[in-house]
Design a protein around this motif. Structure first.
Motif, mmCIF file in Angstrom:
data_model
loop_
_atom_site.group_PDB
_atom_site.id
_atom_site.type_symbol
_atom_site.label_atom_id
_atom_site.label_comp_id
_atom_site.label_asym_id
_atom_site.label_seq_id
_atom_site.Cartn_x
_atom_site.Cartn_y
_atom_site.Cartn_z
ATOM 1 N N UNK B 150 1.061 5.032 6.972
ATOM 2 C CA UNK B 150 1.155 5.236 5.623
ATOM 3 C C UNK B 150 2.296 4.354 4.941
ATOM 4 N N UNK B 152 4.386 1.935 3.047
ATOM 5 C CA UNK B 152 4.442 1.523 1.880
ATOM 6 C C UNK B 152 4.968 -0.257 1.919
ATOM 7 N N UNK B 171 13.786 -0.617 0.390
ATOM 8 C CA UNK B 171 13.260 0.645 0.130
ATOM 9 C C UNK B 171 14.090 1.740 0.676
ATOM 10 N N UNK B 175 12.895 2.471 -3.459
ATOM 11 C CA UNK B 175 11.645 2.795 -3.140
ATOM 12 C C UNK B 175 10.716 1.756 -2.578
ATOM 13 N N UNK B 176 9.588 2.266 -1.807
ATOM 14 C CA UNK B 176 8.536 1.340 -1.484
ATOM 15 C C UNK B 176 7.334 1.753 -2.360
ATOM 16 N N UNK B 177 6.541 0.839 -2.298
ATOM 17 C CA UNK B 177 5.244 1.296 -3.282
ATOM 18 C C UNK B 177 4.183 1.548 -2.256
ATOM 19 N N UNK B 178 3.537 2.823 -2.544
ATOM 20 C CA UNK B 178 2.584 3.298 -1.711
ATOM 21 C C UNK B 178 1.363 2.949 -1.751
ATOM 22 N N UNK B 202 10.027 -3.272 3.699
ATOM 23 C CA UNK B 202 9.932 -1.848 4.130
ATOM 24 C C UNK B 202 9.727 -2.023 5.566
ATOM 25 N N UNK B 203 10.340 -1.397 6.498
ATOM 26 C CA UNK B 203 10.594 -1.350 7.925
ATOM 27 C C UNK B 203 10.552 -2.618 8.157
#
Lengths: 460, 431
Positions: B150, B152, B171, B175-178, B202-203
């Motif tokens: 899951x 983002x 992020x 935030x990251x985008x889902x 992200x990661x």
């Protein structure tokens, strides 16, 4: 990725942030260390902690009568001083001390020194012999010291540290300079001492299996800043649960201030150090001011600087948000209800900005600029709409508002590590492999710069 | 492990069957050129939608993020050498003017399907001007081959000076985008011309090794876009003048890591060993292929299995060649950046000297100022670490016509995994 693990490790990170505010010393901060010119060091052993919860056996320098530490004590001296470092040894092997870039003489002041190869050595005699290492600190700058005895093993095991030579005429905060020249002036100062680690070496040493140590298949799995991996880099300096790792790497400043980074690489690989937030200004390398005579006229700006093994880099960084195209403080915006959910946000109210405490929102025109603020962006509204909370995965360092110094609502359990509404900017090795702790992401050679709204006192 | 995957996929199918999935989708492309009635001169240019609103110059771009496949240069009929990747995909072409769809709403509705398994590496090149405000929309699509993830995604505009965290794309700090959602990033480019790079943060170790990396350069105000008046920086002495420019992104992949990711295995971060050294996501000889590479067969099959057709052009995973061509006498600007996650690389132009005129999106002069002492160096090779960029000018005046090479002088990197003589190499053809 295993996000459960990620959350757990970051939880620890937050604890440290809270602890930070317990030891308030207002104003500008310097790199912590021991001031000279006369130092008494010894060696010791112990287990350090890594961000994934592992503990690793180390050999370390420490102040005589104090606790051994990783990295060794940062030794701070003034330009021109005759520096003496008296070293005794409690390890099962001989040790010594050399400084990259400085010729050091060594003499035994008690007992009998071993002749050594690079320099005279202190035998494994449980403190009986004291060898004095002496040099003149002729050039200001940042230096790496480490054991000159079997350095592939002993530096890996933790026998290293940093020497800072202050320039002549070094003034009290905030009138600090790195090289005596106005172009090297700064307000805050932070050390980034970069190291790496192959834990198999440490296990073998702890068990006395020296013959099992093989550097031909060296495989580093931890990468450190100031002896800590993310998230421990953010824990308070001297945090009691990091007994042998007293130095933190969290960087704080207010907008418009300057910070001097002293980056030192004591590991096997080069590290491209990337600063989110802004370019850094490289003013010194290997303890030499980048000057052809007229200030820092040979300096350059970079968003990534490779620090090679044995290299030291002095760089100054600032942040103002200039030219961002919108009012970063949100002087005209509804800052505590940022435009989430593709709405334009509400109308600003007295809870947003009410400097005169009359219960009515101060219109943007009625507000004065922050001294560091870009006048061209003053009162410009946030340029677009942000998606709703269900569309985003929030990080722990988000305050819920895009505006500096503001907090906004976040879903339960999200955010929480940013009580100031500050801007967190990651400062890290861009060898992304090194952002892990023994195969767990995130971790490793990373920390954060926090730009804190000017209303918040910086404590360190 | 395969059984688990089937169970997960079955679970997702149930969700989709109950209509839960569409409720997640919020594709939203915020672009003043399409949204503001006052927009004038709306055109497609430089891979963007560009326009004027009053005195403002605007550029918009829309990219999706998800998974997919890429072709390595050692492929044969028997062994297709398709690598599982994460990546970005340009969906701007769906939008008006002159897009696949006549209206923005129709294009919005098509993004999730078009972006499925559409990862490209290197990522779509971002090319804008410092005279513009840039609106970049990221829409995240489901990870088809890893329905258990899951994750983002984000866009990190690497090196943007005086950044705001909300548009920094890291992020942990925002935030990251889902998956199924969109975020628009805003960048005021004034005073920020130069060669940057971008990637997902992200990661980051995983998502960058998996391929979410691309070229990003901002043309300076002094650059008219027409030779001979093209400049890398706003110099005062025309010392950064060039005639033709080429973005070259240093990328490297570890196929064992990609295979582990595809087969849901623990990820070998510490053991990363990049054996596919690439320019712009391709190994030699693919680097000199001027066309889009063919679409990987797994991409066609997996998209078909989900009811989507695949376009042989727009769904190419590797659209950016790195063949450098010039006429003798021209000045070539190489916009070199590295997004490699493991190693540093040394890049040489063989017999052609290169002059370093910029580093990290700043003119290479003292204090980073146009009037500073020149730090320009003429070099045979440049050493570049991950996250660095260099602007290199090759002056071909007096150079004999012929084919020269740009390559890694770590000669072991001139390989495509086990295949010798490939990898991080391309041609410089002087006519």
């Amino acid at each position: 990725m295993n996000t459960l693990m990620k959350r757990k490790s970051l939880l620890i990170g937050v604890v440290l942030l809270l602890v930070l505010s317990v030891s308030p010393v207002a104003g500008a901060y310097d790199i912590p260390g021991v001031t000279g010119p006369a130092f008494s060091l010894t060696t010791g052993k112990g287990h350090i902690t890594t961000g994934d919860g592992n503990s690793v056996y180390m050999w370390m320098y420490g102040v005589q009568g104090g606790t051994a530490q990783y990295p060794g004590p940062t030794l701070i001296v003034n330009q021109g001083a005759t520096v003496t470092i008296n070293l005794t040894n409690t390890l099962p092997v001989p040790v010594s001390l050399v400084v990259d870039g400085i010729a050091v003489t060594a003499t035994a002041v008690s007992g009998t020194a071993l002749p050594g190869v690079l320099t005279k050595e202190v035998p494994a005699d449980n403190g009986a012999t004291t060898v004095q290492y002496q040099f003149t600190a002729s050039q200001p700058g940042t230096y790496l010291y480490h054991s000159g005895t079997n350095p592939p093993l002993q530096v890996e095991m933790g026998l290293l540290g940093v020497i800072i030579v202050r320039p002549s005429g070094f003034g009290p905060a905030p009138n600090r300079t790195a090289y005596g020249d106005a172009d090297s002036a700064y307000i805050h100062e932070k050390l980034f001492l970069l190291t790496d680690m192959d834990i198999r070496v440490h296990d073998a040493v702890q068990k006395g299996n020296y013959t099992n140590i093989d550097f031909t298949d060296y495989r580093d799995v931890y990468w450190f800043i100031n002896g800590r991996t993310l998230p421990d880099t953010l824990s308070a300096a001297g945090a009691p649960w990091l007994k042998y790792q007293p130095y933190d790497a969290l960087v704080l400043m207010n907008p418009g201030q300057t910070i001097l980074y002293r980056m030192v690489n004591a590991s096997r690989d080069p590290h491209p150090m990337h600063t989110h937030g802004n370019h850094h200004h490289v003013i010194g390398r290997q303890a030499r001011f980048l000057s052809a005579g007229a200030g820092a006229d040979l300096s350059n700006n970079a968003f990534t600087t490779v620090v090679y093994p044995g290299d030291t880099v002095d760089a100054i960084m600032t942040w103002t948000g200039a030219g961002i195209g919108w009012d970063i403080v949100g002087h005209g915006d509804d800052v505590d209800n940022p435009p989430l959910g593709f709405s334009t946000g509400g109308a600003p109210g007295p809870e947003d900005i009410d400097n005169n405490n009359n219960g009515v929102f101060d219109t943007c025109a009625a507000q004065t600029l922050e001294p560091w603020e870009d006048p061209a962006d003053h009162c410009k509204l946030f340029p677009l709409k942000l998606p709703g909370a269900q569309d985003l995965t929030f990080g722990q360092f988000y305050g819920g508002s895009p505006f500096l110094g503001a907090l906004g609502a976040l879903p339960p359990g999200k955010g929480g590590f940013n009580p100031w509404g500050g801007f967190f900017f990651m400062q890290h090795s861009h060898n992304e492999k090194e952002l892990t702790n023994n195969n767990i992401f995130p971790g490793g050679m990373a920390t954060f710069l926090v730009v804190i709204a000017p209303s918040t006192l910086i404590v360190e | 492990m395969k059984k688990e995957r089937i169970i997960i996929q079955a679970f997702l199918l149930v969700l989709i069957a109950f209509g839960i999935h569409p409720a997640w989708a919020h594709v939203s492309f915020q672009c003043p050129c399409l949204d503001d009635p006052a927009a004038q001169n709306v055109v497609k240019a430089n891979g963007n939608i560009e326009c004027n609103i009053g005195a403002r110059n605007i550029a918009c771009k829309h990219i999706s993020a998800g998974d997919g496949f890429a072709l390595m240069a050692d492929r044969t009929a028997a062994e297709p050498s398709e690598l599982y990747i994460f990546g970005f995909h340009d969906v701007t072409y769906l939008y008006p003017p002159n897009g696949v769809y006549a209206t923005k709403a129709e294009a919005d509705a098509a993004v999730q399907g078009d972006g499925l398994l559409a990862a490209e590496t290197s990522a779509p090149t971002i090319n804008a001007s410092e005279t513009q405000e840039f609106y970049l929309t990221l829409s995240t699509v489901p990870m088809v081959m890893r329905p258990d993830l899951f994750d983002s995604h984000t866009v990190h505009f690497h090196g943007f000076p005086n950044a705001a965290t909300v548009f920094d794309g890291e992020p942990m700090v925002t935030f990251g985008v889902n998956q199924g959602a969109s975020l628009t990033y805003y960048y005021n480019l004034a005073g920020r011309g130069g060669t940057y790079l971008y990637h997902c943060h992200f990661e980051a170790t995983e998502h960058m090794q998996m391929g979410m990396l691309g070229n990003l350069f901002i043309r300076v105000a002094k650059d008219t876009g027409v030779a001979p008046n093209r400049f890398a920086y706003n110099d005062t002495d025309n010392s950064t003048r060039f005639d033709v420019d080429f973005p070259v992104s240093v990328i490297s992949f570890d196929p064992r890591f990609h295979d582990a990711d595809q087969s849901i295995q623990p990820l070998p971060f510490a053991d990363m060993l990049d054996t596919y050294p690439l320019f712009n996501g391709r190994g030699y000889p693919d680097t000199i292929n001027p066309n889009f590479l063919p679409v990987p067969q797994q991409k066609i099959d997996e998209r078909a299995a989900r009811g989507f057709t695949t376009d042989p052009v727009t769904h190419s995973s590797q659209k950016l060649p790195s063949k450098i061509t010039a006429t003798a006498g021209q000045k070539i600007l190489i916009r070199l950046s590295s997004v490699a996650t493991v190693d540093l690389y040394t890049i040489s132009a063989g017999g052609l000297p290169m002059q370093i005129v910029g580093k990290d999106a700043v003119i290479f002069r003292g204090r980073g100022a146009a009037g500073g002492l020149p730090l320009y160096q003429t070099v045979n090779s440049v050493n570049i670490g991950g996250g660095e960029s260099y602007d290199l000018i090759i002056d071909t005046a007096g150079i004999a016509a012929g084919t020269y090479f740009l390559y890694s002088t770590n000669l072991n990197e001139l390989t495509n995994e086990f295949q010798e003589f490939g990898g991080m190499m391309t041609e410089i053809v002087i006519q």
